[in-house]
Design an enzyme around this catalytic site. Structure first.
Site: not given
Ligand SMILES: *Cc1c(COP(=O)(O)O)cnc(C)c1O
Length: 423
Positions: A279-280, A282, A348
């Site tokens: 689940e990438p 970033r 601010c």
């Molecule tokens: C945020 C999240 C990701 C992605 O994380 P990255 O650091 O952006 O790869 C994957 N799985 C779950 C469950 C998340 O909450």
């Protein structure tokens, strides 16, 4: 073409070869700019790196929360990604971008009954369970509706991921996932339920991880639990190993090496009869995005301040996580004197700081700068604090430029409120 993304051409900063200064002049600032080529390259790098050790035993589910623009989602869907979502709003965003329910994996803490009703009616690929309460809500909806539900249980492996405390999600003191004993108990219960199909386990220990070591600890815990479930005669077909793949925001920082990550997964879990999901977020979009802003003021107080027309309401990461982002002039940088400055926004709040005591080429009032590696957790985290409308977003892709979110008007911001007639 040169490397995809943001690079200099005759001194001027370009995005896939298109002059950022011209884009800023035409579309105004603050302005989010995303490179389609950079997203394609990042996707290809991940598929290749993971495939080097896992063959075709995996699927990438893009973590929508990193950048949820419909154009970004459509681009990644076109490349073959599934979607990882953490709210019903993200489910709807993914569907609107053309993902099928079977492409969508639903993670996230505290999923409530209305969200689960919708997810179950759609028949999503998988719901990752984060608590016993969530399991009970799902079981009740499944029983009542007669619909079958594909489930995974999110293990909290109680490991320290070594990342910033605000993006660590694998410790027992965080709100995420379930301990192994609870997973084992609920898994057996799910297997005995006529409508519930426990498919496997999920884990996600944090974001911006640069080495395999914390993953190894978590994946060992996943492997131990998966083997115990299999030994008890329970079906385990899928392991969702989360995201968190780190990038280099600054020189000296190591991006996660994907090929050795994949080799580690194969070594620890490759013998199991499962398919993998990752689940990438970033890693797919961070380097593909920049926030372009204009210098509105330069003032000398106790420090030298460069004030931008962007602020923490656009890019929150420095204020929220002490995150470091490269900041560069859009125009020619070479030949300028260096100055140590604080780069700040217009909001601010004392904490509205993009960079503190940073050595930068001397900047001038009115010129454009780019805050780099801002494509993940940037626009998606924006707010309208200080009555600042949401900034415009561009996608640059194969020589084409599209406005993928129009700049919000101040009138639209005001029109969202209503005043009761007794006032
Ligand atoms: C945020 C999240 C990701 C992605 O994380 P990255 O650091 O952006 O790869 C994957 N799985 C779950 C469950 C998340 O909450």
């Amino acid at each position: 073409m040169a490397a995809p993304g943001f690079f200099r051409n005759n001194g001027a900063l370009t995005v896939d070869g298109i002059d950022l200064g011209l884009l800023a002049a035409e579309h105004g600032t603050p302005l989010w700019v995303t490179s389609g080529a950079a997203i394609r390259a990042a996707y290809a790098e991940l598929v290749q790196g993971l495939g080097s050790a896992l063959g075709d035993r995996f699927r990438l589910h893009y973590a929508v929360k990193a950048n949820d623009n419909q154009a970004v989602l459509s681009l990644l869907r076109g490349l073959g990604a599934g979607a990882d979502v953490v709210s019903i709003g993200e489910v709807e965003r993914a569907l609107a971008a053309g993902f099928a329910p079977a492409d969508i994996l639903f993670s996230g803490v505290g999923k409530d009954a209305p969200a689960l009703e919708r997810a179950i009616a759609l028949g999503l690929h998988q719901i990752n369970i984060e608590s016993e309460g969530e399991f009970r809500r799902i079981a009740a909806i499944a029983t009542r509706s007669g619909r079958t539900v594909d489930l995974a249980f999110r293990l909290n492996p109680d490991v320290a991921s070594g990342t910033h405390a605000k993006i660590a999600t694998g410790g027992a003191e965080t709100k995420f996932g379930l301990d192994a004993a609870t997973v084992a108990r609920l898994y057996a219960e799910a297997a005995a339920h006529p409508q519930l199909r426990p498919r496997g386990l999920a884990v996600h220990i944090g974001s911006q991880l640069g080495s395999f070591a914390p993953y190894a600890e978590a994946f060992e815990a996943v492997g131990t639990l998966a083997r115990a479930l299999l030994a008890a005669g329970l079906p385990v077909e899928r392991l969702d190993l989360g995201g968190g793949f780190g990038i280099a925001y600054r020189s000296g920082q190591q991006p996660l090496d994907i090929a050795s990550f994949a080799a580690g997964v194969a070594k620890l879990l490759g013998d199991l009869p499962v398919r993998f999901a990752f689940e990438p977020g970033r890693r797919l979009v961070a380097a593909a995005g920049a926030l372009v802003a204009r210098v509105t003021d330069i003032k000398q107080g106790g420090r030298r301040f460069v004030v931008l027309d962007a602020a923490m309401n656009e890019l929150m990461r420095p204020a929220l996580y002490d995150a470091w982002h490269s900041i560069v002039p859009v125009g020619r940088a070479e030949g300028r004197a260096l100055q140590t400055v604080d780069v700040v926004g217009q909001v601010c709040e004392t904490g509205d700081i993009f960079a503190s005591q940073r050595e930068l080429p001397a900047l001038e009032e009115g010129e454009a700068v780019a805050i780099l590696d801002a494509g993940a957790y940037g626009a998606a985290m924006s707010s309208t604090y200080n009555a600042r409308p949401l900034a415009a977003q561009l996608l640059v892709d194969e020589g084409r430029v599209a406005v993928v979110r129009a700049r919000q008007s101040i009138a639209a911001l005001i029109a969202a409120d209503s005043v009761p007639d007794w006032l």
